[in-house]
Design a protein around this motif. Structure first.
Motif, PDB file in Angstrom:
ATOM      1  N   GLN A   1       0.820  -1.213   0.000  1.00  0.00           N
ATOM      2  CA  GLN A   1       0.000   0.000   0.000  1.00  0.00           C
ATOM      3  C   GLN A   1       0.857   1.267   0.000  1.00  0.00           C
ATOM      4  OE1 GLN A   1      -2.350  -1.172   3.539  1.00  0.00           O
ATOM      5  NE2 GLN A   1      -4.155  -0.983   2.233  1.00  0.00           N
ATOM      6  N   LEU A   2       1.935   1.243   0.768  1.00  0.00           N
ATOM      7  CA  LEU A   2       2.816   2.413   0.815  1.00  0.00           C
ATOM      8  C   LEU A   2       3.413   2.711  -0.553  1.00  0.00           C
ATOM      9  CD1 LEU A   2       4.785   1.960   4.185  1.00  0.00           C
ATOM     10  CD2 LEU A   2       2.762   3.358   3.737  1.00  0.00           C
ATOM     11  N   PHE A   3       3.899   1.669  -1.240  1.00  0.00           N
ATOM     12  CA  PHE A   3       4.498   1.881  -2.561  1.00  0.00           C
ATOM     13  C   PHE A   3       3.441   2.282  -3.588  1.00  0.00           C
ATOM     14  CE2 PHE A   3       8.236  -0.531  -1.004  1.00  0.00           C
ATOM     15  CZ  PHE A   3       9.222   0.332  -1.434  1.00  0.00           C
ATOM     16  N   SER A   4       2.260   1.739  -3.449  1.00  0.00           N
ATOM     17  CA  SER A   4       1.192   2.073  -4.384  1.00  0.00           C
ATOM     18  C   SER A   4       0.786   3.531  -4.259  1.00  0.00           C
ATOM     19  CB  SER A   4      -0.022   1.173  -4.118  1.00  0.00           C
ATOM     20  OG  SER A   4      -1.100   1.532  -4.965  1.00  0.00           O
ATOM     21  N   GLU A   5       0.724   4.021  -3.023  1.00  0.00           N
ATOM     22  CA  GLU A   5       0.244   5.378  -2.770  1.00  0.00           C
ATOM     23  C   GLU A   5       1.369   6.401  -2.652  1.00  0.00           C
ATOM     24  OE1 GLU A   5      -2.115   4.910   0.732  1.00  0.00           O
ATOM     25  OE2 GLU A   5      -3.330   3.307  -0.171  1.00  0.00           O
ATOM     26  N   GLY A   6       2.621   5.915  -2.565  1.00  0.00           N
ATOM     27  CA  GLY A   6       3.738   6.833  -2.401  1.00  0.00           C
ATOM     28  C   GLY A   6       3.759   7.501  -1.041  1.00  0.00           C
ATOM     29  N   ARG A   7       3.375   6.749  -0.019  1.00  0.00           N
ATOM     30  CA  ARG A   7       3.364   7.299   1.348  1.00  0.00           C
ATOM     31  C   ARG A   7       4.652   6.904   2.071  1.00  0.00           C
ATOM     32  NH1 ARG A   7      -0.127   5.104   4.724  1.00  0.00           N
ATOM     33  NH2 ARG A   7      -1.050   3.532   3.360  1.00  0.00           N
ATOM     34  N   GLY A   8       5.536   7.882   2.276  1.00  0.00           N
ATOM     35  CA  GLY A   8       6.785   7.625   2.979  1.00  0.00           C
ATOM     36  C   GLY A   8       7.867   7.015   2.112  1.00  0.00           C
ATOM     37  N   VAL A   9       7.516   6.664   0.878  1.00  0.00           N
ATOM     38  CA  VAL A   9       8.460   6.091  -0.091  1.00  0.00           C
ATOM     39  C   VAL A   9       8.139   6.665  -1.462  1.00  0.00           C
ATOM     40  CG1 VAL A   9       8.782   3.908   1.157  1.00  0.00           C
ATOM     41  CG2 VAL A   9       6.929   4.112  -0.520  1.00  0.00           C
ATOM     42  N   ALA A  10       9.083   6.532  -2.389  1.00  0.00           N
ATOM     43  CA  ALA A  10       8.795   6.934  -3.762  1.00  0.00           C
ATOM     44  C   ALA A  10       7.737   5.993  -4.338  1.00  0.00           C
ATOM     45  CB  ALA A  10      10.060   6.881  -4.603  1.00  0.00           C
ATOM     46  N   GLN A  11       6.738   6.566  -4.984  1.00  0.00           N
ATOM     47  CA  GLN A  11       5.679   5.736  -5.550  1.00  0.00           C
ATOM     48  C   GLN A  11       6.273   4.791  -6.599  1.00  0.00           C
ATOM     49  OE1 GLN A  11       2.475   7.879  -7.524  1.00  0.00           O
ATOM     50  NE2 GLN A  11       0.995   6.433  -6.699  1.00  0.00           N
ATOM     51  N   ASP A  12       5.938   3.513  -6.493  1.00  0.00           N
ATOM     52  CA  ASP A  12       6.517   2.511  -7.384  1.00  0.00           C
ATOM     53  C   ASP A  12       5.515   1.377  -7.542  1.00  0.00           C
ATOM     54  OD1 ASP A  12       7.959   0.419  -8.587  1.00  0.00           O
ATOM     55  OD2 ASP A  12       9.843   1.086  -7.708  1.00  0.00           O
ATOM     56  N   ALA A  13       4.811   1.376  -8.673  1.00  0.00           N
ATOM     57  CA  ALA A  13       3.758   0.391  -8.890  1.00  0.00           C
ATOM     58  C   ALA A  13       4.299  -1.032  -9.020  1.00  0.00           C
ATOM     59  CB  ALA A  13       2.950   0.748 -10.142  1.00  0.00           C
ATOM     60  N   VAL A  14       5.513  -1.156  -9.560  1.00  0.00           N
ATOM     61  CA  VAL A  14       6.112  -2.485  -9.726  1.00  0.00           C
ATOM     62  C   VAL A  14       6.465  -3.077  -8.361  1.00  0.00           C
ATOM     63  CG1 VAL A  14       8.068  -3.759 -10.683  1.00  0.00           C
ATOM     64  CG2 VAL A  14       6.980  -1.944 -12.020  1.00  0.00           C
ATOM     65  N   GLU A  15       7.065  -2.257  -7.510  1.00  0.00           N
ATOM     66  CA  GLU A  15       7.412  -2.724  -6.163  1.00  0.00           C
ATOM     67  C   GLU A  15       6.140  -3.006  -5.360  1.00  0.00           C
ATOM     68  OE1 GLU A  15      10.609  -3.703  -3.476  1.00  0.00           O
ATOM     69  OE2 GLU A  15      10.464  -3.342  -5.628  1.00  0.00           O
ATOM     70  N   ALA A  16       5.117  -2.202  -5.557  1.00  0.00           N
ATOM     71  CA  ALA A  16       3.844  -2.425  -4.875  1.00  0.00           C
ATOM     72  C   ALA A  16       3.260  -3.784  -5.260  1.00  0.00           C
ATOM     73  CB  ALA A  16       2.861  -1.307  -5.233  1.00  0.00           C
ATOM     74  N   LEU A  17       3.286  -4.095  -6.555  1.00  0.00           N
ATOM     75  CA  LEU A  17       2.772  -5.379  -7.018  1.00  0.00           C
ATOM     76  C   LEU A  17       3.592  -6.531  -6.445  1.00  0.00           C
ATOM     77  CD1 LEU A  17       0.887  -7.084  -8.771  1.00  0.00           C
ATOM     78  CD2 LEU A  17       2.456  -6.705 -10.693  1.00  0.00           C
ATOM     79  N   PHE A  18       4.900  -6.354  -6.381  1.00  0.00           N
ATOM     80  CA  PHE A  18       5.767  -7.388  -5.820  1.00  0.00           C
ATOM     81  C   PHE A  18       5.325  -7.759  -4.410  1.00  0.00           C
ATOM     82  CE2 PHE A  18       9.357  -8.428  -3.069  1.00  0.00           C
ATOM     83  CZ  PHE A  18       9.881  -9.532  -3.705  1.00  0.00           C
ATOM     84  N   TRP A  19       5.113  -6.757  -3.566  1.00  0.00           N
ATOM     85  CA  TRP A  19       4.756  -7.026  -2.175  1.00  0.00           C
ATOM     86  C   TRP A  19       3.324  -7.512  -2.045  1.00  0.00           C
ATOM     87  CZ3 TRP A  19       8.356  -8.218   0.818  1.00  0.00           C
ATOM     88  CH2 TRP A  19       9.604  -7.601   0.752  1.00  0.00           C
ATOM     89  N   LEU A  20       2.432  -7.044  -2.925  1.00  0.00           N
ATOM     90  CA  LEU A  20       1.060  -7.541  -2.872  1.00  0.00           C
ATOM     91  C   LEU A  20       1.010  -9.027  -3.241  1.00  0.00           C
ATOM     92  CD1 LEU A  20      -1.819  -6.446  -2.298  1.00  0.00           C
ATOM     93  CD2 LEU A  20      -2.144  -6.413  -4.779  1.00  0.00           C
ATOM     94  N   LEU A  21       1.788  -9.416  -4.246  1.00  0.00           N
ATOM     95  CA  LEU A  21       1.855 -10.827  -4.619  1.00  0.00           C
ATOM     96  C   LEU A  21       2.425 -11.674  -3.480  1.00  0.00           C
ATOM     97  CD1 LEU A  21       3.103 -10.509  -8.307  1.00  0.00           C
ATOM     98  CD2 LEU A  21       0.881 -11.399  -7.562  1.00  0.00           C
ATOM     99  N   ALA A  22       3.410 -11.122  -2.779  1.00  0.00           N
ATOM    100  CA  ALA A  22       3.982 -11.846  -1.644  1.00  0.00           C
ATOM    101  C   ALA A  22       2.922 -12.073  -0.565  1.00  0.00           C
ATOM    102  CB  ALA A  22       5.165 -11.068  -1.067  1.00  0.00           C
ATOM    103  N   ALA A  23       2.119 -11.043  -0.299  1.00  0.00           N
ATOM    104  CA  ALA A  23       1.044 -11.177   0.687  1.00  0.00           C
ATOM    105  C   ALA A  23      -0.026 -12.144   0.197  1.00  0.00           C
ATOM    106  CB  ALA A  23       0.432  -9.808   0.984  1.00  0.00           C
ATOM    107  N   ALA A  24      -0.310 -12.094  -1.104  1.00  0.00           N
ATOM    108  CA  ALA A  24      -1.326 -12.985  -1.675  1.00  0.00           C
ATOM    109  C   ALA A  24      -0.937 -14.452  -1.550  1.00  0.00           C
ATOM    110  CB  ALA A  24      -1.559 -12.626  -3.146  1.00  0.00           C
ATOM    111  N   GLU A  25       0.350 -14.724  -1.720  1.00  0.00           N
ATOM    112  CA  GLU A  25       0.824 -16.108  -1.600  1.00  0.00           C
ATOM    113  C   GLU A  25       0.547 -16.674  -0.216  1.00  0.00           C
ATOM    114  OE1 GLU A  25       4.925 -15.674  -2.471  1.00  0.00           O
ATOM    115  OE2 GLU A  25       4.503 -14.996  -4.502  1.00  0.00           O
TER     116      GLU A  25
END
Length: 223
Positions: free
Chosen positions: A165-189
């Motif tokens: 969520q942080l990477f998706s929204e750019g909260r406290g980090v540079a917004q990065d949709a690819v990194e956001a997807l990476f972590w969402l997939l990790a959570a989904a697993e």
């Protein structure tokens, strides 16, 4: 301009001809110039002592260089060396990070290794979550982010979802949709309750758009 692939092939040829000194010198130059194939090959010969003196520290260095370029086999091998502390300081969070990267690239051997490393890192993940909460409550955003990232890398599904969520929204980090997807997939697993197909699809679309934009920019720069 040097043809790195040709240099790698020549270094490999020299190695198989048992002209080890020449092979090592050429492969090292090629690896230093950025060839992931040469980096991986050097790592293997240093790990096993084939034609050179075994050197796990050098092996780890070159596996790390190849891993950073997206070599999934190097990523998994580096993760295992990191977890065991062979040739480098042991770091389960970093080991989880690279095993996860390998898994997401489709490395078929990564799933079992990742499961084992995550089990070993479970206590470290719990400790990082507690440290995150303490830093957040103290208003230390940088430390909170560092501990959240560590918890995510150690396998905390809640931390992975929060980091996405942080990477998706750019909260406290540079917004990065690819990194956001990476972590969402990790959570989904790990079947995190906050992840559903609609959310995954939205993150994928954003990541694809970012990658397309980066590709267009690179092509314009090189034109």
């Amino acid at each position: 301009m040097t043809d790195l692939n040709a240099d790698f092939m020549e270094g490999q040829r020299l190695f198989y001809l048992q002209r080890y000194d020449e092979a090592e010198a050429l492969l090292t130059d090629t690896a230093e110039a950025g060839s992931a194939r040469a980096q991986h090959f050097l790592a293997m010969i240093y790990e096993h002592g084939n034609g050179v003196t075994q050197d796990l520290e050098r092996a780890g260095y070159w596996y790390g260089r190849a891993a950073a370029q997206g070599d999934s086999v190097a990523q998994l091998t580096f993760a295992m060396l990191r977890a065991l502390g062979k040739g480098m300081e042991p770091d389960l969070a970093d080991a989880c990070h690279w095993a996860t990267r390998a898994y997401h690239q489709g490395n078929q051997n990564a799933a079992q290794a990742l499961s084992i490393i995550r089990a070993q890192a479970a206590q470290e993940a719990a400790d990082a979550v507690e440290a995150f909460r303490a830093a957040r409550d103290a208003g230390d955003e940088a430390e909170a982010l560092a501990q959240l990232t560590r918890a995510a890398e150690c396998g905390s599904a809640d931390a992975q979802f929060a980091l996405a969520q942080l990477f998706s929204e750019g909260r406290g980090v540079a917004q990065d949709a690819v990194e956001a997807l990476f972590w969402l997939l990790a959570a989904a697993e790990q079947e995190h309750a906050g992840v559903d197909q609609a959310l995954l699809d939205a993150y994928r679309i954003a990541a694809e758009a970012q990658l397309a934009a980066e590709t267009d920019e690179a092509e314009e720069t090189s034109a």
